[in-house]
Design a protein around this motif. Sequence first.
Motif, PDB file in Angstrom:
ATOM      1  N   CYS A  31      26.492  59.903  57.249  1.00 46.17           N
ATOM      2  CA  CYS A  31      26.021  59.772  55.702  1.00 46.17           C
ATOM      3  C   CYS A  31      25.993  58.137  55.330  1.00 46.17           C
ATOM      4  CB  CYS A  31      27.201  60.507  55.005  1.00 46.17           C
ATOM      5  SG  CYS A  31      26.759  60.158  53.364  1.00 46.17           S
ATOM      6  N   GLY A  33      25.978  57.345  52.143  1.00 52.45           N
ATOM      7  CA  GLY A  33      27.167  57.297  51.173  1.00 52.45           C
ATOM      8  C   GLY A  33      28.621  56.972  51.537  1.00 52.45           C
ATOM      9  N   CYS A  34      29.109  57.666  52.428  1.00 52.67           N
ATOM     10  CA  CYS A  34      30.464  57.513  52.858  1.00 52.67           C
ATOM     11  C   CYS A  34      30.703  57.332  54.395  1.00 52.67           C
ATOM     12  CB  CYS A  34      31.314  58.644  52.283  1.00 52.67           C
ATOM     13  SG  CYS A  34      30.749  60.214  53.247  1.00 52.67           S
ATOM     14  N   CYS A  44      25.521  65.536  51.302  1.00 53.92           N
ATOM     15  CA  CYS A  44      27.084  65.392  52.003  1.00 53.92           C
ATOM     16  C   CYS A  44      28.096  65.982  51.206  1.00 53.92           C
ATOM     17  CB  CYS A  44      27.186  63.911  52.157  1.00 53.92           C
ATOM     18  SG  CYS A  44      28.757  63.421  52.711  1.00 53.92           S
ATOM     19  N   LYS A  46      31.068  65.404  51.049  1.00 53.38           N
ATOM     20  CA  LYS A  46      32.252  64.330  50.761  1.00 53.38           C
ATOM     21  C   LYS A  46      31.935  63.499  49.514  1.00 53.38           C
ATOM     22  CE  LYS A  46      34.585  64.562  55.150  1.00 53.38           C
ATOM     23  NZ  LYS A  46      33.650  64.869  56.058  1.00 53.38           N
ATOM     24  N   CYS A  47      30.808  63.072  49.463  1.00 53.10           N
ATOM     25  CA  CYS A  47      30.265  62.122  48.506  1.00 53.10           C
ATOM     26  C   CYS A  47      29.229  62.705  47.707  1.00 53.10           C
ATOM     27  CB  CYS A  47      30.087  60.766  48.928  1.00 53.10           C
ATOM     28  SG  CYS A  47      28.686  60.670  50.024  1.00 53.10           S
ATOM     29  N   THR A  49      25.832  62.732  48.275  1.00 53.33           N
ATOM     30  CA  THR A  49      24.645  61.911  48.162  1.00 53.33           C
ATOM     31  C   THR A  49      23.986  62.674  49.275  1.00 53.33           C
ATOM     32  OG1 THR A  49      25.393  60.345  50.137  1.00 53.33           O
ATOM     33  CG2 THR A  49      25.792  60.031  47.712  1.00 53.33           C
TER      34      THR A  49
HETATM   35 ZN   LIG Z   1      29.035  61.231  52.242  1.00 52.32          ZN
END
Ligand SMILES: [Zn+2]
Length: 61
Positions: A31, A33-34, A44, A46-47, A49
């Motif tokens: 990812c 983003g994270c 994703c 988790k974040c 994005t």
């Molecule tokens: Zn992410």
Amino acid sequence: MGPLPKRKVSRSRRNRRRAHDSLTLNHLIVCEGCGEYHLAHHVCAKCGTYRGETVVEVEEA
Ligand SMILES: [Zn+2]
């Protein structure tokens, strides 16, 4: 005519070829983003994005 397979791959032969496809979890990308792994072509979890852009706001638990 371009290059084409000589004959149709039978259902059983196709399925035999794919029998091992699920053994390893592929389609994973890192990812932007994270930095965690997530499925390619998916936002994703988790974040929130996708390809570096925020698509969904993820609430912290
Ligand atoms: Zn992410």
